[in-house]
Design an enzyme around this catalytic site. Structure first.
Site, PDB file in Angstrom:
ATOM      1  N   ARG A 120       0.809  -1.226   0.000  1.00  0.00           N
ATOM      2  CA  ARG A 120       0.000   0.000   0.000  1.00  0.00           C
ATOM      3  C   ARG A 120       0.842   1.275   0.000  1.00  0.00           C
ATOM      4  O   ARG A 120       0.437   2.297  -0.548  1.00  0.00           O
ATOM      5  CB  ARG A 120      -0.941  -0.009   1.198  1.00  0.00           C
ATOM      6  CG  ARG A 120      -2.006  -1.078   1.044  1.00  0.00           C
ATOM      7  CD  ARG A 120      -3.006  -0.984   2.154  1.00  0.00           C
ATOM      8  NE  ARG A 120      -3.992  -2.037   2.075  1.00  0.00           N
ATOM      9  CZ  ARG A 120      -4.957  -2.201   2.954  1.00  0.00           C
ATOM     10  NH1 ARG A 120      -5.068  -1.362   3.974  1.00  0.00           N
ATOM     11  NH2 ARG A 120      -5.818  -3.175   2.841  1.00  0.00           N
ATOM     12  N   ASP A 154     -15.713   8.499   9.736  1.00  0.00           N
ATOM     13  CA  ASP A 154     -14.569   7.619   9.506  1.00  0.00           C
ATOM     14  C   ASP A 154     -13.308   8.460   9.676  1.00  0.00           C
ATOM     15  O   ASP A 154     -13.365   9.690   9.630  1.00  0.00           O
ATOM     16  CB  ASP A 154     -14.633   7.025   8.082  1.00  0.00           C
ATOM     17  CG  ASP A 154     -13.833   5.743   7.953  1.00  0.00           C
ATOM     18  OD1 ASP A 154     -14.425   4.649   7.981  1.00  0.00           O
ATOM     19  OD2 ASP A 154     -12.585   5.823   7.840  1.00  0.00           O
TER      20      ASP A 154
HETATM   21  C1  LIG Z   1     -13.768  -2.578   7.514  1.00  0.00           C
HETATM   22  S1  LIG Z   1     -14.384  -0.936   7.584  1.00  0.00           S
HETATM   23  C2  LIG Z   1     -15.952  -1.182   8.384  1.00  0.00           C
HETATM   24  C3  LIG Z   1     -17.096  -0.597   7.592  1.00  0.00           C
HETATM   25  C4  LIG Z   1     -18.495  -0.864   8.147  1.00  0.00           C
HETATM   26  N1  LIG Z   1     -18.630  -0.432   9.506  1.00  0.00           N
HETATM   27  C5  LIG Z   1     -18.870  -2.320   8.013  1.00  0.00           C
HETATM   28  O1  LIG Z   1     -18.984  -3.012   9.010  1.00  0.00           O
HETATM   29  O2  LIG Z   1     -19.051  -2.783   6.874  1.00  0.00           O
HETATM   30  C6  LIG Z   1     -13.397  -0.204   8.907  1.00  0.00           C
HETATM   31  C7  LIG Z   1     -13.336   1.322   8.843  1.00  0.00           C
HETATM   32  O3  LIG Z   1     -12.827   1.812  10.086  1.00  0.00           O
HETATM   33  C8  LIG Z   1     -12.112   3.003   9.829  1.00  0.00           C
HETATM   34  N2  LIG Z   1     -11.218   3.319  10.963  1.00  0.00           N
HETATM   35  C9  LIG Z   1     -10.064   2.697  11.333  1.00  0.00           C
HETATM   36  N3  LIG Z   1      -9.540   3.286  12.421  1.00  0.00           N
HETATM   37  C10 LIG Z   1     -10.350   4.306  12.761  1.00  0.00           C
HETATM   38  C11 LIG Z   1     -10.338   5.299  13.792  1.00  0.00           C
HETATM   39  N4  LIG Z   1      -9.365   5.354  14.702  1.00  0.00           N
HETATM   40  N5  LIG Z   1     -11.350   6.192  13.830  1.00  0.00           N
HETATM   41  C12 LIG Z   1     -12.357   6.152  12.899  1.00  0.00           C
HETATM   42  N6  LIG Z   1     -12.425   5.238  11.908  1.00  0.00           N
HETATM   43  C13 LIG Z   1     -11.437   4.324  11.834  1.00  0.00           C
HETATM   44  C14 LIG Z   1     -11.380   2.687   8.525  1.00  0.00           C
HETATM   45  O4  LIG Z   1     -10.983   3.844   7.845  1.00  0.00           O
HETATM   46  C15 LIG Z   1     -12.413   1.846   7.751  1.00  0.00           C
HETATM   47  O5  LIG Z   1     -13.129   2.607   6.831  1.00  0.00           O
END
Ligand SMILES: C[S@@+](CC[C@H](N)C(=O)[O-])C[C@H]1O[C@@H](n2cnc3c(N)ncnc32)[C@H](O)[C@@H]1O
Length: 271
Positions: free
Chosen positions: A39, A141
């Site tokens: 990445r 996010d």
């Molecule tokens: C796998 S996705 C989950 C999406 C959705 N909630 C679902 O269950 O399908 C995880 C998301 O968490 C976000 N994320 C990771 N660390 C974070 C943080 N410290 N604060 C806010 N968002 C975060 C990432 O950018 C990513 O878009």
């Protein structure tokens, strides 16, 4: 060790592990070396750098906040889809049926919304039960590039198979010309869905109070200490008696005593 892994030394990988942990609370295990190289490799190419140390120095200088944000965007995993884990939407329907007569504003927070599929699935569910203008969805996010996609609400058709036919017809528009093969969330729904950047590991203010919070498929990247911090930061925004929903592979066991388990993955705030 294969070629791509050997491009980063153990010390360099450890620097990036600490950096992403400090910025986003994400614990990158040693097994994620290939992912990191895959990445971030393109950023090294972009700058013409030969080592990860050079790229790390640029980030650590504090003079390039945009690059730091880009690095966070690249290291987050954003996999999501419409109506993921459908039992949570069944629960929401149950709840909305019971609350149908309440006139207040019903607010839901998609706490790690990724590209918006979760937030729009909530909106499609709410629109079925609530009067227009008596509900709201907030999606947040840490990744700015993924939030831009959420705000656009434009999805490739093959990614929208989870949307039931009736909702597809009511709330989605088929793209034409340059948007052919795409589906656009209709403004009649979009206007009730707002997105903003929130880093859940930092103190949170100004988001208001919610009846339900979904925090799904993000805590798998957090250690127990980060989970505690995140839940502590979010709980003041959950109404007394409000619901907190986590992903099927996640649990809040031992994380807080302010939430009690109602059924697997669904918690309720104890007053
Ligand atoms: C796998 S996705 C989950 C999406 C959705 N909630 C679902 O269950 O399908 C995880 C998301 O968490 C976000 N994320 C990771 N660390 C974070 C943080 N410290 N604060 C806010 N968002 C975060 C990432 O950018 C990513 O878009």
């Amino acid at each position: 060790m294969n070629d791509s892994e050997s491009l980063i030394t153990d010390q360099e990988f450890a620097l990036f592990q600490r950096l992403i942990y400090r910025l986003a609370g994400i614990s990158l295990s040693d097994a994620k070396r290939v992912l990191l190289v895959g990445r971030l490799g393109r950023r090294l190419k972009y700058y013409g750098y030969e080592s990860y140390t050079q790229y790390y120095r640029l980030l650590a200088s504090g003079e390039h906040p945009d690059e730091l944000q880009l690095m966070v965007d690249l290291l987050t995993t954003n996999e999501t889809y419409f109506f993921r884990e459908p039992q949570h939407f069944d629960f929401l329907r149950e709840l909305l049926q019971k609350e149908q007569r309440s006139t207040g504003n019903f607010r839901i927070w998609s706490g790690a919304s990724s590209s918006g599929e979760e937030a729009y699935s909530m909106a499609m569910t709410l629109a079925e039960y609530r009067q227009e203008g008596s509900w709201e969805v907030f999606g947040s996010d840490i990744s700015m590039s993924i939030l831009a996609r959420a705000q656009a609400g434009l999805y490739s058709l093959e990614r929208t198979s989870g949307i039931p036919q009736e909702q597809l017809r009511k709330y989605c528009l088929k793209g034409v010309r340059s948007q052919s093969g795409k589906l656009l969330i209709d403004n009649s729904l979009k206007r009730y869905v707002k997105f903003a950047q929130v880093n859940l590991t930092q103190p949170i203010s100004g988001v208001g109070e919610f009846d339900v919070i979904f925090l799904r498929n993000v805590m798998i990247y957090f250690d127990a200490e980060t989970k505690r911090k995140v839940v502590h930061n979010m709980l003041p925004s959950l109404k007394p008696d409000g619901y907190f929903i986590v992903g099927h592979a996640e649990s809040l066991n031992g994380i807080t005593d302010r939430l009690r388990l109602l059924r697997p993955t669904i918690y309720r705030k104890s007053v």
